[in-house]
Design a protein around this motif. Structure first.
Motif, PDB file in Angstrom:
ATOM      1  N   ALA A 203       0.832  -1.206   0.000  1.00 34.89           N
ATOM      2  CA  ALA A 203       0.000   0.000   0.000  1.00 34.89           C
ATOM      3  C   ALA A 203       0.869   1.259   0.000  1.00 34.89           C
ATOM      4  O   ALA A 203       0.539   2.260  -0.661  1.00 34.89           O
ATOM      5  N   SER A 204       1.970   1.209   0.741  1.00 33.30           N
ATOM      6  CA  SER A 204       2.886   2.360   0.757  1.00 33.30           C
ATOM      7  C   SER A 204       3.475   2.594  -0.630  1.00 33.30           C
ATOM      8  O   SER A 204       3.638   3.746  -1.066  1.00 33.30           O
ATOM      9  N   VAL A 205       3.815   1.496  -1.308  1.00 29.79           N
ATOM     10  CA  VAL A 205       4.360   1.649  -2.668  1.00 29.79           C
ATOM     11  C   VAL A 205       3.325   2.264  -3.591  1.00 29.79           C
ATOM     12  O   VAL A 205       3.645   3.139  -4.425  1.00 29.79           O
ATOM     13  N   MET A 206       2.061   1.855  -3.419  1.00 30.36           N
ATOM     14  CA  MET A 206       1.023   2.370  -4.319  1.00 30.36           C
ATOM     15  C   MET A 206       0.681   3.829  -4.055  1.00 30.36           C
ATOM     16  O   MET A 206       0.100   4.501  -4.915  1.00 30.36           O
ATOM     17  N   THR A 207       1.024   4.318  -2.863  1.00 33.42           N
ATOM     18  CA  THR A 207       0.807   5.757  -2.642  1.00 33.42           C
ATOM     19  C   THR A 207       1.676   6.604  -3.556  1.00 33.42           C
ATOM     20  O   THR A 207       1.385   7.794  -3.769  1.00 33.42           O
ATOM     21  N   GLY A 208       2.722   5.997  -4.085  1.00 33.73           N
ATOM     22  CA  GLY A 208       3.551   6.718  -5.044  1.00 33.73           C
ATOM     23  C   GLY A 208       2.866   6.956  -6.367  1.00 33.73           C
ATOM     24  O   GLY A 208       3.358   7.744  -7.189  1.00 33.73           O
ATOM     25  N   VAL A 243      -6.931  -6.246   4.060  1.00 35.90           N
ATOM     26  CA  VAL A 243      -6.191  -5.519   3.015  1.00 35.90           C
ATOM     27  C   VAL A 243      -6.918  -4.236   2.640  1.00 35.90           C
ATOM     28  O   VAL A 243      -6.297  -3.171   2.458  1.00 35.90           O
ATOM     29  N   GLY A 244      -8.249  -4.314   2.544  1.00 40.80           N
ATOM     30  CA  GLY A 244      -9.012  -3.117   2.186  1.00 40.80           C
ATOM     31  C   GLY A 244      -8.891  -2.027   3.229  1.00 40.80           C
ATOM     32  O   GLY A 244      -8.693  -0.840   2.896  1.00 40.80           O
ATOM     33  N   VAL A 245      -8.980  -2.397   4.508  1.00 38.87           N
ATOM     34  CA  VAL A 245      -8.892  -1.398   5.578  1.00 38.87           C
ATOM     35  C   VAL A 245      -7.495  -0.781   5.624  1.00 38.87           C
ATOM     36  O   VAL A 245      -7.343   0.454   5.700  1.00 38.87           O
ATOM     37  N   VAL A 246      -6.449  -1.633   5.590  1.00 37.48           N
ATOM     38  CA  VAL A 246      -5.076  -1.125   5.691  1.00 37.48           C
ATOM     39  C   VAL A 246      -4.734  -0.250   4.493  1.00 37.48           C
ATOM     40  O   VAL A 246      -4.168   0.851   4.634  1.00 37.48           O
ATOM     41  N   THR A 247      -5.078  -0.711   3.295  1.00 35.61           N
ATOM     42  CA  THR A 247      -4.777   0.073   2.090  1.00 35.61           C
ATOM     43  C   THR A 247      -5.524   1.403   2.100  1.00 35.61           C
ATOM     44  O   THR A 247      -4.960   2.463   1.788  1.00 35.61           O
ATOM     45  N   GLY A 248      -6.808   1.351   2.438  1.00 35.69           N
ATOM     46  CA  GLY A 248      -7.586   2.596   2.493  1.00 35.69           C
ATOM     47  C   GLY A 248      -7.066   3.561   3.536  1.00 35.69           C
ATOM     48  O   GLY A 248      -7.051   4.775   3.326  1.00 35.69           O
ATOM     49  N   LEU A 249      -6.615   3.023   4.670  1.00 37.21           N
ATOM     50  CA  LEU A 249      -6.087   3.893   5.723  1.00 37.21           C
ATOM     51  C   LEU A 249      -4.814   4.599   5.271  1.00 37.21           C
ATOM     52  O   LEU A 249      -4.650   5.813   5.493  1.00 37.21           O
ATOM     53  N   ILE A 250      -3.928   3.871   4.620  1.00 36.55           N
ATOM     54  CA  ILE A 250      -2.670   4.479   4.166  1.00 36.55           C
ATOM     55  C   ILE A 250      -2.940   5.497   3.063  1.00 36.55           C
ATOM     56  O   ILE A 250      -2.333   6.592   3.031  1.00 36.55           O
ATOM     57  N   SER A 257      -8.604  13.220   0.462  1.00 37.23           N
ATOM     58  CA  SER A 257      -9.692  12.941  -0.478  1.00 37.23           C
ATOM     59  C   SER A 257      -9.920  11.454  -0.679  1.00 37.23           C
ATOM     60  O   SER A 257     -10.956  11.051  -1.182  1.00 37.23           O
ATOM     61  N   SER A 258      -8.937  10.620  -0.289  1.00 37.69           N
ATOM     62  CA  SER A 258      -9.065   9.171  -0.453  1.00 37.69           C
ATOM     63  C   SER A 258      -9.733   8.496   0.736  1.00 37.69           C
ATOM     64  O   SER A 258      -9.820   7.267   0.777  1.00 37.69           O
ATOM     65  N   LEU A 259     -10.207   9.278   1.728  1.00 37.78           N
ATOM     66  CA  LEU A 259     -10.833   8.690   2.908  1.00 37.78           C
ATOM     67  C   LEU A 259     -12.091   7.911   2.537  1.00 37.78           C
ATOM     68  O   LEU A 259     -12.410   6.894   3.150  1.00 37.78           O
ATOM     69  N   PHE A 260     -12.816   8.392   1.517  1.00 37.66           N
ATOM     70  CA  PHE A 260     -14.036   7.720   1.077  1.00 37.66           C
ATOM     71  C   PHE A 260     -13.745   6.319   0.568  1.00 37.66           C
ATOM     72  O   PHE A 260     -14.547   5.393   0.746  1.00 37.66           O
ATOM     73  N   HIS A 261     -12.575   6.122  -0.030  1.00 36.11           N
ATOM     74  CA  HIS A 261     -12.271   4.828  -0.658  1.00 36.11           C
ATOM     75  C   HIS A 261     -11.944   3.740   0.372  1.00 36.11           C
ATOM     76  O   HIS A 261     -11.936   2.562   0.025  1.00 36.11           O
ATOM     77  N   MET A 262     -11.647   4.120   1.634  1.00 37.04           N
ATOM     78  CA  MET A 262     -11.331   3.088   2.617  1.00 37.04           C
ATOM     79  C   MET A 262     -12.534   2.167   2.846  1.00 37.04           C
ATOM     80  O   MET A 262     -12.394   0.946   2.924  1.00 37.04           O
ATOM     81  N   SER A 263     -13.745   2.765   2.960  1.00 39.50           N
ATOM     82  CA  SER A 263     -14.947   1.938   3.143  1.00 39.50           C
ATOM     83  C   SER A 263     -15.216   1.096   1.909  1.00 39.50           C
ATOM     84  O   SER A 263     -15.645  -0.063   2.015  1.00 39.50           O
ATOM     85  N   LEU A 264     -14.948   1.651   0.726  1.00 38.79           N
ATOM     86  CA  LEU A 264     -15.161   0.888  -0.506  1.00 38.79           C
ATOM     87  C   LEU A 264     -14.225  -0.318  -0.572  1.00 38.79           C
ATOM     88  O   LEU A 264     -14.658  -1.446  -0.889  1.00 38.79           O
ATOM     89  N   LEU A 265     -12.962  -0.105  -0.264  1.00 38.80           N
ATOM     90  CA  LEU A 265     -11.991  -1.203  -0.322  1.00 38.80           C
ATOM     91  C   LEU A 265     -12.295  -2.266   0.730  1.00 38.80           C
ATOM     92  O   LEU A 265     -12.219  -3.476   0.459  1.00 38.80           O
TER      93      LEU A 265
END
Length: 825
Positions: A203-208, A243-250, A257-265
């Motif tokens: 998830a950290s890598v994908m933040t790039g 995975v969805g919670v951890v990825t969305g949190l990071i 603006s990506s806070l909405f996507h945590m619930s989706l993931l």
């Protein structure tokens, strides 16, 4: 059309074309996959790519805590690839700003400087690394803040502390996650901590990728949903939602603006994991449902279309992922079928190796047994001739060396002299050191010192006999060792075969039995079949609490007997201790016959210690052994010898060694153990509980009798007691018993006990035939009472009688017919 398809399938040319094309395509895909893995992993380009993405990853739009932890971890674990990682980090930072580029290079240089200077004082570099990263980030951030703002405020200190703390944690995560990116074959499964670290690192890598778009589709959204799909498909709902919670949190930390996507993931990971039985389509449907539900409530209609397109792109990538990759990943995650198959394969390898080693040991023992038992007639003849030569040379050394006729006897008449002396030696050996008159007269005519020679022969003959007896004992000891090694070899060989037997899959039979019992009205929670082999059925069941009504014995066992076509009984039952619990029941095959026994015994003169011993034991191989041993004499010493004989025999028989070898081993052990003339008899009967065949092995014992209706059959064999001879053959007498037969075995105190009876056989037969009862204990008591009465109440010897009744094993409850095919079950 059907003929065309069948001809095409059966055509050799068509088969070669299809198989060849498929094989060529498969080889091409494998080659491409190996080439890509070689470029990315072996050459270290994956570290360059990860470094590039982490170099441009931000937290709260201004913190860059990923660069130094990644570089420090790579430097410690893959020092040769550290320059590639640093180049990637600087390249990624360059996409943000020149200031970020300089900062990344500065803190990396500062870390290297501090680490190289203080390295010689470090005891554990791995534990010290997070503290180096924390200190470097804290000092570096404060220095940059002071250079840019020309002052240090509380805000600057707080932000530096936050970035340094994140760097400390990320260093621990990267140290756990980086080894998982290698191509080395892991023998252990991934721990929960390792899975979480891997997810955080990915998830950290994908933040790039934040800010990257492809045809207005956000790359970070596509990749994050692809990651959730991948783990939900591989590991199920638990890992998928994690995975969805951890990825969305990071992602939410990197961009608010990506806070909405945590619930989706998180929701898509949960739904995808729950629908993983539908394969990739089911997981993809879970993502679509989550996208529609969360998208409609979270954003406007225009953004919903974009969100659906991003999910579609993630699903496309998911379907393009090779199956080999998902299977390889699933092997390391506990709870997956691939992981279970990998563990089963590992256990199978361990089992095969163990069985192979046991078989090798069996072969070694077989070879040792052969080496001990190789005695040829030619070698024995040569040894006899050599011993005779040594014997005569010792005699001539004491007599002929100083004789004036030595030249005449041994040079001119060698053959005559040799034959005379050999004949004298054999005659004296066989006639208790006495010579026939004619041989003595002829020898006196031939030899001038005949008397001296005869005396020398007598003296040497004593040593010769002692030496011969010693060699015979050594030979018998070798045979004992050979027989025991052979028995151990056979037991180990059978054990190796048992190890290689697997639990067969009986899913169809389990369902049929479950349905049959359920249709009959019996509630069953679970059925596990371990073996359906005739005579060795093994079934475990879990049933609701039966309130002590005996449901298993009264209903289930009879129904299983009818289904399987053989008698099934309850072997073990563990009932629940509370009403709402479950009972665990084990069903096994019942033996075709059972043995009911009765024993009567008495010591000489009414004493407490009898020289007779008896034993009755059911062996694990489906055989029932009855043995009586009579020690020589009476009292404690006789009891000790007879009891020792039975204990040795019982332990050897329980190990699986054949009966004849077991008895020979006991005989050799007892004969070689002591020089005292203490012997014991052995009367052994081995009854096969499947077909009622019986083997009698009698060593110096009295006859046994079988009562079948009004007919009495005598069983006897001729062998000396155990311990008298070191080499003997065991006579095995076999017979076929029938249901209702009585087997009577006794010691000599019973057989030879009746007073004023000339023919003990007829007397015992008549008494057995006249008995009106068939109860084994009553027969034993009555027979002993008759013997004691014939002696006017006196017990002249130790007496033991064992009576066994053979009966068919009929269950307590009759079988209940079930409408199911026996062949199917």
């Amino acid at each position: 059309m059907e003929k065309v398809e069948r001809n095409l399938i059966e055509s050799p040319i068509g088969e070669v074309d299809f198989d060849g094309t498929k094989l060529e395509l498969s080889n091409g895909v494998k080659k491409l996959q190996l080439k890509i893995e070689s470029i990315l992993f072996k050459k270290g380009l994956i570290l360059l790519l990860i470094g590039f993405l982490l170099g441009r990853a931000l937290i709260i739009a201004q913190l860059t805590p990923f660069a130094l932890p990644f570089f420090a971890s790579v430097y410690l674990m893959r020092r040769d690839r550290a320059p590639l990682a640093l180049i990637g980090l600087i390249g990624g930072a360059a996409t943000l700003s020149v200031m970020n580029t300089a900062y990344t290079f500065f803190i990396s240089f500062l870390f290297l400087l501090a680490f190289r200077i203080t390295k010689k004082w470090l005891r554990d570099e791995v534990r010290a690394l997070p503290f180096y990263v924390f200190g470097t980030l804290l000092l570096g951030k404060l220095a940059v803040s002071y250079i840019t703002a020309h002052q240090l405020t509380v805000y600057h200190g707080l932000m530096a502390s936050v970035e340094a703390s994140l760097g400390f944690i990320l260093t621990l995560i990267f140290l756990q996650g980086l080894p998982l990116l290698s191509l080395s074959k892991r023998k252990q499964s991934l721990k929960t901590e390792e899975i979480v670290c891997l997810i955080i690192m990915l998830a950290s890598v994908m933040t790039g990728t934040i800010g990257w778009h492809f045809y207005e589709l956000s790359i970070e959204h596509v990749m994050s949903r692809y990651l959730v799909l991948l783990f939900a498909f591989v590991a199920g709902a638990t890992v998928g939602s994690t995975v969805g919670v951890v990825t969305g949190l990071i992602f939410s930390l990197a961009s608010v603006s990506s806070l909405f996507h945590m619930s989706l993931l998180a929701f898509s990971g949960l739904l995808g994991g729950l629908l993983k039985d539908g394969k990739k389509i089911g997981v993809s449907i879970g993502l679509f449902i989550a996208t529609l539900l969360i998208g409609m409530y979270g954003e406007a209609h225009g953004s919903l279309t974009k969100t659906i397109l991003e999910s579609s792109a993630a699903i496309l990538l998911f379907f393009l992922t090779p199956q080999s990759f998902t299977e390889k990943l699933a092997k390391y995650i506990p709870g997956t079928p691939e992981y279970a198959a990998e563990q089963q394969q590992y256990m199978r390898k361990v089992r095969d190796v163990t069985a192979q080693r046991v078989a090798q040991f069996s072969t070694v023992f077989q070879a040792l047994s052969n080496s001990f038992s190789q005695y040829s007639g030619i070698a024995d003849e040569e040894d006899t001739e050599r011993e005779l030569d040594y014997f005569l040379s010792n005699v001539t050394e004491k007599t002929c060396q100083t004789c004036f006729k030595k030249e005449y006897c041994w040079s001119k008449n060698f053959t005559t002299t040799y034959e005379y002396m050999a004949k004298i030696m054999h005659e004296m050996e066989g006639n208790n050191q006495s010579l026939p008159p004619n041989l003595s007269r002829d020898w006196s005519k031939h030899c001038t010192r005949s008397g001296k020679v005869i005396d020398a022969v007598k003296q040497e003959l004593t040593f010769f006999k002692a030496n011969k007896k010693l060699k015979k004992q050594v030979k018998e000891s070798r045979r004992l060792v050979a027989d025991q090694l052979l028995g151990v070899s056979e037991v180990m060989g059978d054990f190796a075969k048992e190890i290689q037997r697997e639990r067969e899959n009986h899913h169809k039979q389990e369902e049929q039995i479950f349905d049959a019992l359920h249709d009959f009205g019996i509630q069953i929670e679970q059925v596990e079949i371990y073996s359906l082999e005739q005579g060795s059925v093994d079934i475990d069941m879990t049933i609701p609490y039966c309130q002590g009504m005996g449901e298993c014995e009264k209903l289930i066992a009879p129904m299983l007997s009818d289904i399987l076509g053989e008698m099934i009984i309850v072997k073990k039952e563990e009932c629940s201790k509370y009403p709402n619990g479950f009972c665990n029941v084990t069903f096994r095959s019942a033996k075709a016959f059972v043995v009911e026994t009765g024993v009567a015994h008495a010591a000489k003169g009414g004493g407490l210690v009898s020289g007779d011993s008896y034993s009755m034991i059911e062996l694990g191989s489906g055989k029932y052994a009855i043995a009586i041993s009579d020690g020589m004499g009476n009292g404690e010493r006789a009891h000790y010898e007879s009891n020792e004989t039975l204990e040795l025999l019982q332990k050897i028989l329980q190990s699986g060694i054949e009966e004849k070898i077991a008895i020979k081993s006991v005989n050799s052990i007892l004969s070689l153990r002591t020089t005292d003339e203490i012997f014991s008899t052995l009367d052994l009967a081995m009854i096969d509980l499947q077909d009622a065949k019986v083997k009698f092995l009698k060593i110096g014992s009295t006859p046994s009798f079988i009562k079948r209706g009004n007919k009495v059959i005598k069983i006897e064999a001729s062998n000396l007691p155990i311990g008298i001879l070191q080499e003997f053959d065991v006579d095995v007498v076999s017979d076929q018993l029938k249901a209702g037969d009585l087997l009577i075995m006794m010691s000599d105190g019973i057989f030879e006990g009746p007073k004023h009876v000339e023919n003990s056989d007829l007397w015992i037969k008549r008494k057995i035939c006249e008995m009106q009862t068939e109860n084994p204990q009553e027969v034993a008591d009555l027979l002993m009472e008759e013997v004691i009465r014939s002696r006017s109440g006196n017990i002249q010897d130790d007496m033991t009688v064992v009576v066994a009744k053979i009966q068919r094993n009929t269950p307590k409850w009759a079988s209940i017919p079930v409408d199911i095919s026996k062949k199917e079950a």
